[in-house]
Scaffold this motif. Structure first.
Motif, PDB file in Angstrom:
ATOM      1  N   THR A  36      -5.333 -11.944  24.355  1.00 20.88           N
ATOM      2  CA  THR A  36      -4.525 -10.902  23.720  1.00 20.88           C
ATOM      3  C   THR A  36      -3.254 -10.681  24.541  1.00 20.88           C
ATOM      4  O   THR A  36      -3.232 -10.937  25.752  1.00 20.88           O
ATOM      5  CB  THR A  36      -5.280  -9.559  23.640  1.00 20.88           C
ATOM      6  N   THR A  37      -2.225 -10.206  23.858  1.00 17.99           N
ATOM      7  CA  THR A  37      -0.987  -9.881  24.569  1.00 17.99           C
ATOM      8  C   THR A  37      -0.223  -8.787  23.832  1.00 17.99           C
ATOM      9  O   THR A  37      -0.269  -8.717  22.598  1.00 17.99           O
ATOM     10  CB  THR A  37      -0.085 -11.125  24.742  1.00 17.99           C
ATOM     11  N   THR A  38       0.449  -7.949  24.588  1.00 18.63           N
ATOM     12  CA  THR A  38       1.387  -6.988  23.995  1.00 18.63           C
ATOM     13  C   THR A  38       2.832  -7.466  24.191  1.00 18.63           C
ATOM     14  O   THR A  38       3.765  -6.772  23.822  1.00 18.63           O
ATOM     15  CB  THR A  38       1.237  -5.593  24.643  1.00 18.63           C
ATOM     16  N   ARG A  39       2.973  -8.644  24.812  1.00 14.85           N
ATOM     17  CA  ARG A  39       4.314  -9.215  25.051  1.00 14.85           C
ATOM     18  C   ARG A  39       4.715 -10.071  23.853  1.00 14.85           C
ATOM     19  O   ARG A  39       4.303 -11.232  23.758  1.00 14.85           O
ATOM     20  CB  ARG A  39       4.287 -10.114  26.297  1.00 14.85           C
ATOM     21  N   TRP A  40       5.523  -9.536  22.976  1.00 17.24           N
ATOM     22  CA  TRP A  40       5.912 -10.306  21.787  1.00 17.24           C
ATOM     23  C   TRP A  40       6.824 -11.462  22.143  1.00 17.24           C
ATOM     24  O   TRP A  40       7.006 -12.387  21.345  1.00 17.24           O
ATOM     25  CB  TRP A  40       6.510  -9.372  20.724  1.00 17.24           C
ATOM     26  N   ASP A  41       7.391 -11.453  23.372  1.00 17.51           N
ATOM     27  CA  ASP A  41       8.154 -12.617  23.829  1.00 17.51           C
ATOM     28  C   ASP A  41       7.254 -13.822  24.070  1.00 17.51           C
ATOM     29  O   ASP A  41       7.752 -14.938  24.262  1.00 17.51           O
ATOM     30  CB  ASP A  41       8.941 -12.280  25.104  1.00 17.51           C
TER      31      ASP A  41
END
Ligand code: ZN
Length: 253
Positions: free
Chosen positions: A66-71
């Motif tokens: 999972t990631t919250t970094r949309w980059d």
């Protein structure tokens, strides 16, 4: 079946890293994007979805990150994954959009929930509107409510474990215009039963074709209307749909 870049990357990584880096005999890798600075009910959904898919990954033997970094929507990073999930948000920059478009055009897979597909005249991303089946957000019910759903194709791998009708837990249901069903490339898998109308109190859906789960067959993708609040994962029937949808996206059929 196309040979997916993510699969290749997985093979390379497994050759150079100790096998302990992978969960057992994981054969594919999934990356879920989400945001924590969005509507609280959408954050709650994302957190529960992460718990749900983490458990599914153990059971079905895949890697789930999972990631919250949309980059992280960036070619090199995406090449490690066969499936991308958007749980409660969507790209915010042109670079992120372009990377996603490239990924999907080269055999990547996408599972999007609820607000992940939101678009209107201000979002200005025509490729994404086409990707969804040429459809634009039109309206919703409020407050979130359970709804009777009808399975359009009980033989499809995504829906074959479901009864032909079931009641979905409380959700804010989105209606889209024109209905994606009118697009010849779209296959609708689950639809809101018209018997639910009128649906809502403050905001009321009164009529219209409301596809709940569909795929644009030009891509390996599924959109799910569900994704609002903390009740979504309370139905074992619907949970099966969420699990089977992801598993189908990892396969070539
Ligand atoms: Zn919502």
């Amino acid at each position: 079946m196309m040979l997916k870049p993510a699969l290749l990357a997985g093979l390379v990584f497994s050759a150079i890293l100790p096998s302990a880096c992978f969960a057992g005999d994981a054969t594919f890798r999934v990356l879920a994007f989400y945001s924590t600075n969005v509507e609280f009910d959408h954050v709650e959904f994302a957190e529960q979805a992460i718990r749900f898919y983490t458990e599914a990954a153990r059971k079905d033997h895949f890697e789930f990150d999972t990631t919250t970094r949309w980059d992280d929507l960036e070619a090199k990073h995406l090449s490690q994954y066969q499936v991308v999930l958007w749980l409660n948000d969507f790209p915010h920059t042109q670079a992120q959009r372009d990377a996603f478009q490239q990924y999907m055009s080269h055999g990547g897979a996408w599972l999007g929930f609820h607000v992940a597909a939101y678009n209107d005249r201000d979002t200005k991303w025509p490729w994404f509107v086409d990707f969804l089946g040429g459809t634009v957000f039109y309206g919703n019910n409020w407050p979130p409510l359970p709804a009777k759903l009808v399975v359009d194709d009980p033989a499809h791998p995504v829906t074959h474990h479901l009864p032909t009708r079931f009641t979905a837990p409380a959700n804010e249901w989105y209606i889209w215009k024109p209905s994606p069903r009118l697009n010849k490339d779209v296959k609708v898998l689950v639809t809101l039963d018209a018997a639910n109308y009128p649906l809502g109190f403050k905001d009321t859906l009164t009529a219209g074709d409301l596809p709940v789960v569909w795929t644009n067959t030009k891509y390996k993708m599924i959109y799910m209307n569900m994704g609002h609040g903390d009740k979504i994962f309370t139905s074992s029937v619907q949970n099966r749909l969420f699990e089977d949808a992801l598993l189908w996206l990892t396969r070539g059929d």
